[in-house]
Design an enzyme around this catalytic site. Structure first.
Site, PDB file in Angstrom:
ATOM      1  N   PHE A 119      -0.043   1.400   0.858  1.00  0.00           N
ATOM      2  CA  PHE A 119       1.285   1.773   0.348  1.00  0.00           C
ATOM      3  C   PHE A 119       2.038   0.603  -0.262  1.00  0.00           C
ATOM      4  O   PHE A 119       3.005   0.787  -0.992  1.00  0.00           O
ATOM      5  CB  PHE A 119       2.117   2.429   1.463  1.00  0.00           C
ATOM      6  CG  PHE A 119       2.736   1.478   2.453  1.00  0.00           C
ATOM      7  CD1 PHE A 119       1.999   0.945   3.497  1.00  0.00           C
ATOM      8  CD2 PHE A 119       4.067   1.122   2.349  1.00  0.00           C
ATOM      9  CE1 PHE A 119       2.568   0.071   4.419  1.00  0.00           C
ATOM     10  CE2 PHE A 119       4.657   0.247   3.259  1.00  0.00           C
ATOM     11  CZ  PHE A 119       3.899  -0.281   4.297  1.00  0.00           C
ATOM     12  N   LYS A 120       1.578  -0.609   0.027  1.00  0.00           N
ATOM     13  CA  LYS A 120       2.260  -1.799  -0.498  1.00  0.00           C
ATOM     14  C   LYS A 120       2.301  -1.814  -2.021  1.00  0.00           C
ATOM     15  O   LYS A 120       3.202  -2.375  -2.617  1.00  0.00           O
ATOM     16  CB  LYS A 120       1.563  -3.068  -0.026  1.00  0.00           C
ATOM     17  CG  LYS A 120       1.339  -3.172   1.456  1.00  0.00           C
ATOM     18  CD  LYS A 120       2.613  -3.423   2.200  1.00  0.00           C
ATOM     19  CE  LYS A 120       2.350  -3.444   3.692  1.00  0.00           C
ATOM     20  NZ  LYS A 120       3.510  -3.808   4.474  1.00  0.00           N
TER      21      LYS A 120
END
Ligand SMILES: Cc1ncc(COP(=O)(O)O)c(C=O)c1O
Ligand SMILES: N[C@@H](CCOP(=O)(O)O)C(=O)O
Length: 474
Positions: A119-120
């Site tokens: 998700f970064k």
């Protein structure tokens, strides 16, 4: 919009002025002076927006010193189906963060379809483009100093590779990331990327980053920038997908939705808290931890007691092996009524290795802010991975499994529950093979990365050593 520090002793600054740096000069974290509010009519208008238009609708309320047309162009360049293209079969990559329906009122929000499969990438790709824009305007350069437990590092390095005027110094816990995560970072041979494996845990690396950031003379001289979620730019970009997820599972704004967030440094769930403060109809924010359960302990007891390295365990959801959650300070600032002096007092104790007790605030934590929590362990996540495959035909990674395990325990029958999928299974192959007896699929472009030559430096958790390393390499 002006940004102020959680510790109340730094000047108020604009978005562009705080974009590159991490901590405020008083050691606090930046937050907007007040949260913008989206009315029911606003939410209705946002409901059918594309990801880019939604991101612009939200970011333009918080970023008022970048011309709107430039901000829109940066967002449009970032959130494309090509960049976020590693979707599951049947998903539309134009959605950027598609949802997976597991059963009625139970969903995954796919946040990990970007270049590094976690998700970064959702925030980091935007940050890379914003950094480039701001540096080009000022003609400046930056030396980014970051800490990673496995995912921030690769996301930052992929986002900043080849960006003019940017060097990345990334600290990671030596031999504690998965083989895939290690290879993603250490196989990069770019001249502007420096990987430093610290003999310690993630918290040791994060402490080094904060210590350098608190040396104001060094920070100014070497133009130290931040990409961890202490940087407000990371959080603001993460707010967007809560709106997207909410709209995906509701028909109108009278419906509430709960989100479960696999948590470590508290950045992701802090973005959910901010979305809620902006008027998104979120019911519960469920904090899910692994065996490193300092946050779960707080939400159950009101006592926040960060642990030292010796009591921070190496687990099969290694990116969440964190015992000092940076962004927790942002939430506590809101919890104590935006009282900078109170936050200084609380973190005065934490920064000395102590704890604090907010038992008297606990009814507010749940009733006013919607927070609840749970934790998971290795056996739980193995079982959750197996059951999710068997029952829904969906393969999830170990961190998402921590989230789903807690979500299943704490959901209520009437409220849709959205679990954030924070990484793809390919990043944690050994654990997935243990759970399912099969190797999870990975994008063809990442086949064999573990066999590539690796470039990294091993270092003790020593602040002077990292400063000397930066000086020697700039
Ligand atoms: C895969 C994964 N899941 C969950 C987390 C925890 O997120 P946060 O640190 O924002 O709480 C991280 C790391 O931050 C992660 O990399
Ligand atoms: N889990 C993270 C740790 C750093 O968190 P951040 O959101 O503050 O950058 C990682 O994978 O590196």
């Amino acid at each position: 919009m002006k940004y102020i520090s959680t510790r109340g002793q730094s000047p108020a600054l604009s978005f562009s002025e705080i974009l590159l740096g991490g901590l405020a000069p008083d050691g606090g974290l930046y937050l907007p002076k007040q949260y913008p509010h989206f009315s029911d009519a606003d939410l209705t208008a946002m409901r059918s927006m594309s990801y880019c238009n939604l991101a612009f609708a939200i970011l333009s309320r918080l970023v008022d010193d970048i011309p709107a047309s430039d901000l829109k162009a940066i967002i449009d360049k970032t959130y494309t189906a090509e960049v976020y293209g590693f979707t599951r079969a049947g998903q539309n990559s134009e959605d950027i963060t598609p949802t997976v329906k597991l059963e009625d009122n139970l969903y995954l929000l796919s946040l990990s379809n970007g270049p590094t499969l976690a998700f970064k990438d959702m925030a980091m790709q935007l940050l890379g483009n914003l950094f480039e824009y701001v540096l080009a305007k000022t003609g400046e350069t930056t030396n980014i100093l970051g800490a990673t437990s496995g995912d921030t590092g690769s996301a930052a390095e992929y986002a900043m590779r080849g960006k003019k005027g940017v060097r990345v110094f990334m600290l990671s816990p030596h031999q504690k990331m998965s083989r895939f995560q290690t290879a993603q970072m250490f196989s990069l041979q770019d001249d502007n990327i420096f990987n430093i494996a610290v003999t310690g845990v993630f918290d040791d690396a994060q402490d080094m980053v904060k210590a350098v950031s608190n040396d104001h003379a060094f920070k100014a001289k070497y133009k130290i920038g931040a990409v961890n979620s202490i940087n407000w730019g990371r959080i603001v970009a993460q707010v967007v997908y809560y709106f997207k997820g909410y709209f995906a599972v509701t028909q109108n704004n009278s419906q509430k939705v709960s989100f479960t967030v696999p948590s470590g440094n508290f950045g992701n769930v802090c973005a959910g808290h901010i979305a809620r403060m902006m008027g998104l109809p979120i019911d519960k924010l469920v904090v899910a931890t692994n065996e490193n359960d300092v946050l779960d302990e707080f939400f159950k007891t009101g006592v926040y007691k960060p642990r030292g390295s010796a009591n921070t365990y190496h687990t099969s959801s290694p990116s969440m092996d964190i015992s000092k959650a940076s962004n927790f300070e942002r939430f506590v600032y809101d919890l104590v009524g935006k009282d900078g002096a109170k936050v200084r007092e609380l973190w005065g104790s934490v920064d000395q290795g102590g704890a604090f007790d907010l038992t008297s605030y606990m009814s507010k934590v749940k009733a006013e802010f919607g927070f609840i929590s749970g934790s998971s362990n290795h056996a739980n996540r193995m079982q959750t991975i197996r059951q999710t495959k068997k029952k829904y035909g969906v393969v999830i990674d170990t961190h998402t499994a921590d989230g789903l395990k807690v979500a299943l325990e704490l959901r209520d029958a009437k409220t849709p529950m959205v679990v954030l999928e924070t990484a793809l299974p390919a990043k944690f192959e050994d654990a997935l093979v243990e759970a399912l007896g099969e190797v999870p699929p990975r994008p063809a472009s990442l086949n064999g990365i573990e066999a590539l030559p690796q470039k990294f430096t091993v270092m003790d958790a020593n602040v002077e050593a990292i400063k000397a390393f930066i000086v020697a390499n700039t």
